[in-house]
Design a protein around this motif. Sequence first.
Motif, mmCIF file in Angstrom:
data_model
loop_
_atom_site.group_PDB
_atom_site.id
_atom_site.type_symbol
_atom_site.label_atom_id
_atom_site.label_comp_id
_atom_site.label_asym_id
_atom_site.label_seq_id
_atom_site.Cartn_x
_atom_site.Cartn_y
_atom_site.Cartn_z
ATOM 1 N N UNK A 64 18.924 0.549 -9.739
ATOM 2 C CA UNK A 64 19.318 -0.459 -8.760
ATOM 3 C C UNK A 64 18.962 -1.849 -9.235
ATOM 4 N N UNK A 65 19.312 -2.823 -8.399
ATOM 5 C CA UNK A 65 19.007 -4.224 -8.682
ATOM 6 C C UNK A 65 17.498 -4.462 -8.561
ATOM 7 N N UNK A 66 16.970 -5.420 -9.327
ATOM 8 C CA UNK A 66 15.547 -5.761 -9.142
ATOM 9 C C UNK A 66 15.301 -6.250 -7.716
ATOM 10 N N UNK A 67 14.197 -5.830 -7.104
ATOM 11 C CA UNK A 67 13.831 -6.323 -5.773
ATOM 12 C C UNK A 67 12.730 -7.365 -5.965
ATOM 13 N N UNK A 68 12.277 -8.018 -4.858
ATOM 14 C CA UNK A 68 11.286 -9.088 -5.031
ATOM 15 C C UNK A 68 9.923 -8.546 -5.450
ATOM 16 N N UNK A 69 9.675 -7.269 -5.159
ATOM 17 C CA UNK A 69 8.492 -6.568 -5.669
ATOM 18 C C UNK A 69 8.764 -5.088 -5.454
ATOM 19 N N UNK A 70 7.920 -4.223 -6.026
ATOM 20 C CA UNK A 70 8.117 -2.794 -5.792
ATOM 21 C C UNK A 70 7.762 -2.441 -4.351
ATOM 22 N N UNK A 71 8.549 -1.554 -3.741
ATOM 23 C CA UNK A 71 8.289 -1.193 -2.339
ATOM 24 C C UNK A 71 8.381 0.321 -2.157
ATOM 25 N N UNK A 72 7.405 0.853 -1.434
ATOM 26 C CA UNK A 72 7.364 2.291 -1.162
ATOM 27 C C UNK A 72 7.258 2.487 0.345
ATOM 28 N N UNK A 73 7.929 3.492 0.853
ATOM 29 C CA UNK A 73 7.814 3.764 2.279
ATOM 30 C C UNK A 73 7.923 5.268 2.514
ATOM 31 N N UNK A 74 6.993 5.786 3.316
ATOM 32 C CA UNK A 74 7.009 7.211 3.657
ATOM 33 C C UNK A 74 6.873 7.336 5.171
ATOM 34 N N UNK A 75 7.704 8.168 5.771
ATOM 35 C CA UNK A 75 7.651 8.382 7.217
ATOM 36 C C UNK A 75 7.444 9.864 7.490
ATOM 37 N N UNK A 76 6.597 10.153 8.469
ATOM 38 C CA UNK A 76 6.374 11.557 8.803
ATOM 39 C C UNK A 76 5.353 11.679 9.923
ATOM 40 N N UNK A 77 4.792 12.867 10.057
ATOM 41 C CA UNK A 77 3.737 13.065 11.063
ATOM 42 C C UNK A 77 2.462 13.487 10.332
ATOM 43 N N UNK A 78 1.328 13.109 10.900
ATOM 44 C CA UNK A 78 0.007 13.415 10.320
ATOM 45 C C UNK A 78 -0.088 12.986 8.853
ATOM 46 N N UNK A 79 0.380 11.791 8.567
ATOM 47 C CA UNK A 79 0.376 11.315 7.182
ATOM 48 C C UNK A 79 -1.045 10.978 6.717
ATOM 49 N N UNK A 80 -1.385 11.447 5.517
ATOM 50 C CA UNK A 80 -2.679 11.118 4.925
ATOM 51 C C UNK A 80 -2.451 9.938 3.970
ATOM 52 N N UNK A 81 -2.700 8.749 4.465
ATOM 53 C CA UNK A 81 -2.335 7.538 3.718
ATOM 54 C C UNK A 81 -3.086 7.423 2.390
ATOM 55 N N UNK A 82 -4.360 7.737 2.414
ATOM 56 C CA UNK A 82 -5.149 7.579 1.197
ATOM 57 C C UNK A 82 -4.656 8.531 0.092
ATOM 58 N N UNK A 83 -4.354 9.750 0.499
ATOM 59 C CA UNK A 83 -3.865 10.718 -0.497
ATOM 60 C C UNK A 83 -2.501 10.301 -1.052
ATOM 61 N N UNK A 84 -1.682 9.677 -0.187
ATOM 62 C CA UNK A 84 -0.389 9.189 -0.670
ATOM 63 C C UNK A 84 -0.582 8.103 -1.723
ATOM 64 N N UNK A 85 -1.526 7.199 -1.459
ATOM 65 C CA UNK A 85 -1.802 6.131 -2.448
ATOM 66 C C UNK A 85 -2.234 6.762 -3.772
ATOM 67 N N UNK A 86 -3.048 7.807 -3.689
ATOM 68 C CA UNK A 86 -3.490 8.464 -4.916
ATOM 69 C C UNK A 86 -2.316 9.131 -5.632
#
Length: 403
Positions: free
Chosen positions: A376-398
């Motif tokens: 795709x085209x370059x964006x202004x910075x890298x972007x990540x998004x995850x949607x769900x239930x009971x998300x473990x944010x720290x583990x996702x970052x890892x």
Amino acid sequence: MTKIDIISGFLGAGKTTFIKKMIDEVFTGEKLVLIENEFGEVGIDGGFLKDAGIQITEMNSGCICCSLVGDFGRNLHEVIGKYHPDRILIEPSGVGKLSDVMKSVIDVEKEEDVKLNGLITVVNALKASKQMKAFGEFFNNQIEYATTVVLSRSQNATPEQLELCVKQIQSINDKAAIITTPWDSIRGEQILKVVEGQDSLERKLMAEQHAKEEAEEHEHEHHHDHDEHDHEHHHDHDDHDHEHHHDHDDHDHEDHDHEHHHDHDEHDHEDHDHEHHHDHDEHDHEHHHEHGENCTCGCHDHDHEHHHHHADEVFTSWGKETPRKFTKAKIEDVLKTLCETDDYGTILRAKGMVEDENGSWIYFDMVPGEYELRDGEPDYTGRLCVIGTDIDEHRLEELFGIA
């Protein structure tokens, strides 16, 4: 590329005056189309806009919800094909959900060269607290999905009122920019700069997921209630009707009419408050006739109850911006992991755009069981998004390697 801005706001918030300001000060010279989807409200002053060479399309058949979502998509396609505008302004009904309108635009984005641009909600600083209590989910949905909240009447609010209003908005949406400066003191260019600097991938995904959840709930509810509904229909008809009108009038008289008269003098006539009053009965009256039982515009009591918990209890989102460079193998590995395990929570959707180590950009999209990667085209910075239930944010970052 046509930019699409959605300008939502509750009945009488001052959407029309805001649109006039932006047209006068910023959008001159642009080929502009305004799509209004009013419900028992008088639309913008057609004469004023036609003189400015602006095309207006009105959809007065109902609010953007249930069956109208399809009509709205068709309407957008027609407008794009006929006028090829630089910008489309959408002014949804004051009782429409912003997430529904966004979903319609996102669907059109897949087929046309358009970009969902500004997600603006106009909020009356003097009435916000009362309206949040009175209209719950339907008022809050407009704030929750906005990237920019513009306060109207802030010049008439006390410093304490203004601070409380901002706190309440932030408790629903802590990521939106909130414009508190009175409109006479801020230029349209400054407002546009804020609006266009608030592009939110997270909001878009939340809206898509919200619409999907509601569609599934409706389907389930519809089947479940069908026999019971048919069986009771004749028996309870008068009763139900009587109750429904009774509630509706009570609710409106307390929260609309009373406030409306009370505030009338301190508002500008331009803000269309007088028009709003004029159409009030018609609005109530029409509400009962044009909407299907699965409508989400707040005209049915059971729906109001049913959707009250949707946004914050059903799913959560994790969004991160990162300059980190990735490889396709790494992203594929992450998506495969999210597809195959519940260790990170129940993932309903993952989407993003990140820079590849080789300088190109990787765009990815995942729903349960499948994912895709593309350039795709370059964006202004890298972007990540995850949607769900009971998300473990720290583990996702890892998992993404950005912890």
